[in-house]
Scaffold this motif. Structure first.
Motif, PDB file in Angstrom:
ATOM      1  N   SER A  35       0.788  -1.230   0.000  1.00 18.43           N
ATOM      2  CA  SER A  35       0.000   0.000   0.000  1.00 18.43           C
ATOM      3  C   SER A  35       0.816   1.275   0.000  1.00 18.43           C
ATOM      4  N   SER A  36       0.199   2.319  -0.508  1.00 19.14           N
ATOM      5  CA  SER A  36       0.639   3.714  -0.440  1.00 19.14           C
ATOM      6  C   SER A  36       2.132   3.862  -0.669  1.00 19.14           C
ATOM      7  N   GLY A  38       4.524   2.468   0.654  1.00 20.58           N
ATOM      8  CA  GLY A  38       5.250   1.204   0.736  1.00 20.58           C
ATOM      9  C   GLY A  38       5.167   0.388  -0.531  1.00 20.58           C
ATOM     10  N   VAL A 143       6.947   1.497   6.141  1.00 17.65           N
ATOM     11  CA  VAL A 143       5.989   2.606   6.111  1.00 17.65           C
ATOM     12  C   VAL A 143       4.552   2.158   5.857  1.00 17.65           C
ATOM     13  N   SER A 144       4.325   0.880   5.575  1.00 17.96           N
ATOM     14  CA  SER A 144       2.968   0.455   5.227  1.00 17.96           C
ATOM     15  C   SER A 144       2.684  -0.941   5.765  1.00 17.96           C
ATOM     16  N   ASP A 146      -0.765  -1.567   7.487  1.00 18.65           N
ATOM     17  CA  ASP A 146      -2.224  -1.573   7.243  1.00 18.65           C
ATOM     18  C   ASP A 146      -2.795  -2.950   6.909  1.00 18.65           C
ATOM     19  N   THR A 148      -1.323  -4.854   4.469  1.00 19.79           N
ATOM     20  CA  THR A 148      -0.229  -5.575   3.820  1.00 19.79           C
ATOM     21  C   THR A 148       0.151  -6.823   4.600  1.00 19.79           C
ATOM     22  N   SER A 173       4.858  -5.251  12.606  1.00 18.92           N
ATOM     23  CA  SER A 173       5.174  -4.854  11.235  1.00 18.92           C
ATOM     24  C   SER A 173       6.129  -5.831  10.554  1.00 18.92           C
ATOM     25  N   TYR A 246      -2.745   6.909   9.734  1.00 19.06           N
ATOM     26  CA  TYR A 246      -1.567   7.464   9.082  1.00 19.06           C
ATOM     27  C   TYR A 246      -0.733   8.294  10.038  1.00 19.06           C
ATOM     28  N   SER A 276       0.372   3.265   8.912  1.00 14.69           N
ATOM     29  CA  SER A 276       1.194   3.621   7.756  1.00 14.69           C
ATOM     30  C   SER A 276       1.781   5.006   7.966  1.00 14.69           C
ATOM     31  N   PHE A 295       3.771   0.362  14.549  1.00 17.62           N
ATOM     32  CA  PHE A 295       2.799   0.214  13.469  1.00 17.62           C
ATOM     33  C   PHE A 295       2.094  -1.132  13.632  1.00 17.62           C
ATOM     34  N   SER A 298      -4.508  -3.051  10.082  1.00 18.41           N
ATOM     35  CA  SER A 298      -5.744  -2.277  10.137  1.00 18.41           C
ATOM     36  C   SER A 298      -6.837  -2.940  10.961  1.00 18.41           C
TER      37      SER A 298
END
Length: 630
Positions: A35-36, A38, A143-144, A146, A148, A173, A246, A276, A295, A298
């Motif tokens: 995502s995003s 990442g 960084v991502s 969520d 993932t 994470s 975020y 994220s 992190f 979600s």
């Protein structure tokens, strides 16, 4: 007995090129892409380059980069190579989203991991990006996280791009080398977003909202201009906490200033928790191996029951439109490179369940360069994201209203009062047409008044926090309750005769004001939207002589606290700001309190009798003599 392989040996065995790894993806399969910011750009580019050998490949992703190679391939006319399924609980109005609207999948962000893990939506391959492994073989999704992490745990094959620029972020994470199938080493810059432009409307909205956020609150913020502006307005707060989808540059700045300490969250104390990071390279350096940051996926970050466990949880999200009953449409934010994400409802409901929590929706009053109102009569042809029963605070650059527990008429009047003045007449007319407002109620020029935020002030008196602010159309019931609770003597002093009713037509000049020629300042206690009005100060401009007639009323239990003097001071300041020459007060000789109050003004006072009344006057151009002041 099987022989256990050392993870480092596995790493070497799984090492391959992107081209070879992607050969394991077959036409017709479903592929998840990280995502995003990442997003594994190298893998995505290779997949796009190989698009000629695919048909009906379904790309599953959370955030879409509109300029990304897969998006461009999918947008080709009559393309049968890729379909991009975006998880999107939104209204799909902007053209870039609307073009592929049929592939949007409405779902709350908290539920997506279950969708993957239950195999209701099987993931054939997951293309992800991670940091290099540590000494134990663990790689961070950086960084991502969520959705993932859930995709990694449930995909048939996992292709992992190892990028030394990916920060190592703590929390849930991590994935292990043994749990991926193919490893592609490729160093590249992570995706970033440019600093957002400063918009005056966003700054004004932020100023309205900053007073709703108390010290010690836990915040969730969406991405966008308004959220970043709000960060600037929170610089004087203390001990804020973060539990958010975020992490942004604005939050990083507040953390570095000591505003965010996470000490009073009452859940995950001391930890800044997010799913994220979307921002600059400086932000990614900030989160790297930072022990104060965690992190999580979600289904944890966006779980309403988890959100509700935080102290004074405040959700801050942007809406696209709201109708006069409070139904909300939401979509991708302006000035954001990503589209197709919305955890709005998860946080709206979680914050509402939190002790002392607030759910706040932010929007500029207009769109399309001022040609369209974001507050509209009804959402008949736009998808509703937040039902009217879930909506609490709504803010535009023209003010804030609390819709929780309000009637449809109170909602309509409140929303009209924070709409752009150019659209208020039309909205008022439609509200009457839809039977949301009494058909006999008439609109006045005052409805176009712009709320003067500068006159707001909270003052603590005898340990009581009292908010002094200009009155609003939604204050009608509060003003009525204030007058009905006054005793006979105070009513006579205020209105010069006995009154037993305070119906709308008799007191409408108190709350339907233009803030220039007619101004009311109220003193309130309690939460916005449910305040108790304990005092009212008003002025009415006599345009012939350019003087403002003032009047006051203070509830009996709050008298002798200096409240009327504060109201008088604020009305005086407003009158001067609006080029009024001076003040005049009509009172009875027995009303010594009003006479003494007026005489405290720093101007030369004149008085005259008119039958049974005393008329007090002062001109702002004639200050008291120094000796008289003493």
């Amino acid at each position: 007995m099987s022989k256990t392989t050392y993870w480092a040996d596995n790493y070497v065995q799984k090492l391959t090129s992107a081209e070879k790894a992607l050969r394991h993806i077959q036409p017709g399969q479903r592929v998840f892409i990280g995502s995003s910011c990442g997003e594994p750009q190298h893998l995505v580019k290779e997949l796009a380059d190989a698009s000629v050998r695919f048909t009906d490949l379904e790309i599953v992703r959370l955030l879409c980069i509109e300029s990304g190679p897969l998006t461009l391939v999918a947008n080709r006319s009559h393309s049968q190579q890729f379909n991009i399924r975006s998880f999107y609980l939104g209204s799909a109005s902007p053209s870039k989203i609307h073009r592929n609207k049929r592939f949007n999948t409405p779902i709350n962000l908290s539920q997506i991991p279950y969708l993957f893990k239950s195999r209701m939506m099987p993931i054939n391959a997951a293309l992800i990006q991670a940091s290099p492994p540590d000494d134990f073989g663990w790689m961070s999704l950086g960084v991502s996280v969520d959705i993932t992490l859930a995709a990694c745990e449930s995909a048939d094959i996992v292709i992992c791009q190892i990028n030394p620029n990916m920060p190592r972020v703590l929390g849930r994470s991590f994935i292990h080398v043994n749990d991926v199938d193919y490893i592609v080493e490729h160093e590249e810059d992570l995706l970033t977003i440019q600093p957002l432009p400063e918009l005056e409307t966003a700054n004004t909205i932020a100023k309205h909202l900053s007073r709703l956020i108390d010290d010690g609150s836990t915040l969730q913020t969406s991405l966008g201009v308004t959220s970043e502006a709000l960060m600037l307005c929170l610089s004087e707060k203390n001990d804020l906490g973060i539990h958010s989808q975020y992490l942004s540059d604005g939050l990083m700045r507040l953390f570095s200033m000591g505003v965010i300490t996470n000490k009073k969250k009452e859940f995950n104390d001391g930890k800044l928790v997010a799913g994220s990071a979307v921002g600059s390279n400086l932000l990614y350096e900030f989160i790297d191996d930072n022990p104060s940051i965690e992190f999580h996926p979600s289904d944890y970050i966006n779980n309403p029951s988890i959100i509700a466990r935080h102290n004074a949880m405040v959700s801050l999200n942007t809406a696209m439109a709201i109708d006069l009953t409070g139904q909300v449409a939401a979509d991708a934010l302006p000035y954001n490179n990503y589209t197709g994400i919305n955890g709005l409802l998860d946080f709206t409901r979680g914050a509402a369940m939190s002790k002392g929590g607030k759910s706040i929706l932010m929007m500029t009053s207009t769109s399309d360069h001022g040609r369209k109102s974001r507050i509209i009569p009804n959402l008949s042809d736009i998808a509703v994201v937040v039902p009217r029963g879930d909506v609490q605070f709504v803010a535009t650059e023209y003010g804030v209203v609390n819709l929780f527990g309000k009637t449809l008429q109170e909602r309509a009047m409140g929303l009209i009062s924070i709409a752009h003045p150019d659209f208020r007449d039309e909205l008022f007319s439609k509200a009457k047409e839809f039977n949301l407002i009494d058909i006999n109620r008439k609109i006045k020029q005052a409805i176009k008044g712009v709320y003067p935020l500068k006159y707001e002030e909270t003052i603590t008196i005898n340990g009581i926090a009292i908010m002094f602010r200009p009155a609003k159309p939604i204050d009608e019931r509060g003003v009525q309750e204030h007058y009905y609770t006054m005793n006979r003597g105070d009513i006579v002093s205020r209105f010069f005769h006995e009154k037993k009713s305070f119906v709308h037509d008799q007191i409408d000049t108190t709350f339907e004001i233009d803030y220039i020629n007619d101004l009311t300042i109220v003193a309130t206690i309690g939460e916005l939207g449910f305040e108790k009005i304990i005092a009212v100060g008003e002025y009415f401009r006599n345009s012939i002589i350019n003087m403002a007639e003032i009047a006051f009323s203070v509830s009996r239990e709050y008298q002798s606290m200096g409240i009327a003097q504060i109201l008088q001071r604020k009305l005086t300041r407003a009158a001067i700001d609006n080029d009024i020459k001076g003040l005049v007060a009509y009172t009875s000789p027995e009303n010594t309190g009003m006479i003494k109050l007026f005489q405290k003004l720093p101007y030369a006072i004149t008085s005259e009798k008119d039958n049974d009344m005393i008329i007090l006057n002062c001109l702002f151009s004639k200050p008291k003599e120094d000796k008289e002041k003493q």
